[in-house]
Every structure is written in C-alpha cells, then in structure tokens.
Write a protein that holds these residues in place. Sequence first.
Motif, short mmCIF file in Angstrom:
data_model
loop_
_atom_site.label_atom_id
_atom_site.label_comp_id
_atom_site.label_asym_id
_atom_site.label_seq_id
_atom_site.Cartn_x
_atom_site.Cartn_y
_atom_site.Cartn_z
N ALA A 15 17.12 -1.44 -21.19
CA ALA A 15 16.13 -3.31 -21.36
C ALA A 15 15.14 -2.90 -22.87
N GLU A 16 14.13 -2.22 -21.67
CA GLU A 16 12.83 -1.70 -22.78
C GLU A 16 12.98 -1.44 -23.82
N GLU A 17 13.76 -0.32 -23.97
CA GLU A 17 14.33 0.43 -25.29
C GLU A 17 14.91 -0.58 -26.33
N GLU A 18 15.80 -1.72 -25.82
CA GLU A 18 16.62 -3.25 -26.44
C GLU A 18 15.35 -3.29 -26.89
N ASN A 19 14.42 -3.59 -26.06
CA ASN A 19 13.19 -5.19 -26.77
C ASN A 19 12.14 -4.32 -27.53
N GLU A 20 11.73 -2.68 -27.23
CA GLU A 20 10.64 -2.47 -27.52
C GLU A 20 11.27 -0.79 -28.98
N GLY A 21 12.01 -0.39 -28.37
CA GLY A 21 12.14 0.86 -29.05
C GLY A 21 12.19 1.97 -28.33
N ASP A 22 13.01 2.94 -28.67
CA ASP A 22 12.50 4.52 -27.73
C ASP A 22 11.55 4.92 -28.10
N GLU A 23 10.67 4.67 -28.51
CA GLU A 23 10.17 5.70 -29.60
C GLU A 23 8.19 5.50 -28.76
N ARG A 24 8.41 4.79 -27.37
CA ARG A 24 7.02 3.90 -26.75
C ARG A 24 6.32 5.04 -27.29
N PRO A 63 -0.39 2.50 -26.95
CA PRO A 63 -1.79 3.09 -27.37
C PRO A 63 -2.20 3.33 -25.62
N ASP A 64 -3.10 4.94 -25.30
CA ASP A 64 -3.47 5.14 -24.03
C ASP A 64 -2.40 5.34 -23.05
N ALA A 65 -1.04 5.29 -23.50
CA ALA A 65 -0.42 5.55 -22.25
C ALA A 65 0.77 6.79 -22.57
N ILE A 66 0.71 7.54 -21.15
CA ILE A 66 0.75 8.81 -21.01
C ILE A 66 2.16 8.88 -20.78
N SER A 109 -2.83 -2.71 -18.58
CA SER A 109 -2.71 -4.60 -18.21
C SER A 109 -2.21 -5.03 -19.18
N GLN A 110 -2.47 -4.62 -20.55
CA GLN A 110 -2.28 -5.06 -21.20
C GLN A 110 -0.69 -4.85 -22.13
N HIS A 111 -0.78 -3.82 -21.67
CA HIS A 111 1.08 -3.50 -21.86
C HIS A 111 2.08 -3.74 -20.91
N ILE A 112 1.39 -3.94 -18.99
CA ILE A 112 2.44 -4.70 -18.88
C ILE A 112 2.44 -6.32 -18.60
N VAL A 132 4.95 -6.30 -22.40
CA VAL A 132 6.30 -5.46 -21.75
C VAL A 132 6.86 -6.14 -20.90
N TRP A 133 6.47 -5.28 -19.41
CA TRP A 133 6.87 -5.06 -18.46
C TRP A 133 7.16 -6.95 -18.17
N ASP A 134 6.25 -7.24 -17.85
CA ASP A 134 6.54 -8.76 -17.16
C ASP A 134 7.37 -9.30 -17.44
N PRO A 135 7.94 -9.82 -18.96
CA PRO A 135 9.50 -10.67 -19.85
C PRO A 135 10.17 -9.55 -18.91
N ILE A 136 10.41 -8.01 -18.87
CA ILE A 136 11.01 -7.75 -18.31
C ILE A 136 12.04 -7.70 -16.79
#
Length: 234
Positions: A157-166, A169-172, A198-201, A204-208
């Motif tokens: 679902a994340e890849e469908e919404n955001e793409g698989d490149e991930r 910013p600042d995500a390891i 926090s911004q990423h959550i 991206v993640w709260d809606p999923i």
Amino acid sequence: MPVASDAPPDFGRSDVEAVVVTTASLPKPNAAELADTVAARWQAGPWPAEQVALSVFIGGDGTSVLTYAQWSSRGALEESLRDHGSVSWANAPGALLGEGADSGVRTTGPLPFGIYRTVRGTAVTEENPVPVSFPVAFFTMADEASAAAWVDGLLSAEEENEGDERAYPDAIAANFHVSLDGTQVLVLSEWLSAEAASQHIADVWDPILAHFGGDAGALYRHHTTLNALEKTAD
C-alpha cells in the motif's frame, strides 16, 4: 563484562537469529533514570553466551523505556524465556522497578521477535548514517501467516501510494519484526531527525494505518548499547 557504546544497534547483524523486546511505561517522565538502572544491571552480567547485544531506548516524552536484546540463537532465547528466573526476566524494566497498580509502571514483554523484512530509504546517501530517532509501533496479529501478509500488504500500500523509491528525507530504514509466536508485529524505524520522522508518519503512515488498523506508535531515542565482550574483541 559487556562493553558500553553510544552507537545504536546494528539491526542487520549477520550473527543474530532473534531479538527480545521489553517496554515500560512510567507514571512520571523519569525514563532516563530507569534506562540507566537497566543498563547498569545488564552491564554487571553475567550474560548468556548466546546474547550478543542489548540496546536501551527512551521515549521522546520521557515516560517510556524500550530494551532490544539481540541473540545469536533462537533456541537459546526461547529457552531463556521459558525460565522466569533467567536474566531476560530478572533484568527487565518491570522487574527492576516493580510493576502494578501501586507503582504505576506498565510493561510488555519480554517478547521474542525475528526480523521479517527491512526496507531502506534512498535519500540518505551517507555510508554509515547514525540514526537519532526511532519510531516504534506494535500491532496484534492472529498468527505468523497473518502477520507476514499484513506486513506485505502494508508495504504494498505504501508503494502504491508513494512509489517504491522511498526517497524520504532523513529516512534510513524500517525494520519489520514478527514475533516468534506470530501474534505481534513490531516496526522499528531509523531516522536522522525526529522532525522528519514525525512528518513522515503524519503524511504517509497515518492515512495507510487508518485502513489497516493500529497507530504509528511513539518516537524513541537511543540511550546506550551494550555489546558482549567476546563478540567485539578482534
């Protein structure tokens, strides 16, 4: 005696078969004091031969502590957890402080996990980036097959919404664990900043998770890591 380090754990260690995780929620923001107590107790030893490292994390609001112990043998870890007098239980945060209605301390674990999948961000190009923020979330599952399918579906679902490149910013990295009995999923991520995490959550993640169920948990910061001497001396 284990060797203390300021460096956070290596979640991808090739010599680790399983990990055991405990958490403690406190009535007051004195997590640093408890973290010091836990680390000192573990550093005093002795350690089981199969335990290679223990890391202690503190919640961002100072009211929670998480320990993450890495073991080279799944069988040895499971045997340790069957013995409620073992170091896995005796050195757990709840055992050191006392939990229950009177103390106000609430604990989970020790819970044994294995890493199921790790996904890495592409925006951080440093060779050995040092994370400073660790979002942590637990999800209850029916069994191992359901847990694996849930993680796979979440990432799809994340890849469908955001793409698989991930290229966040600042995500390891995000490390998806499944408990050895299949009843829990633990997501423990690594970030270069709490603000970006926090911004990423939120974005991206709260809606999923609104669709998949559960919430994004809490942000932790690294307190200390102890490494078994025989595993670090070359």
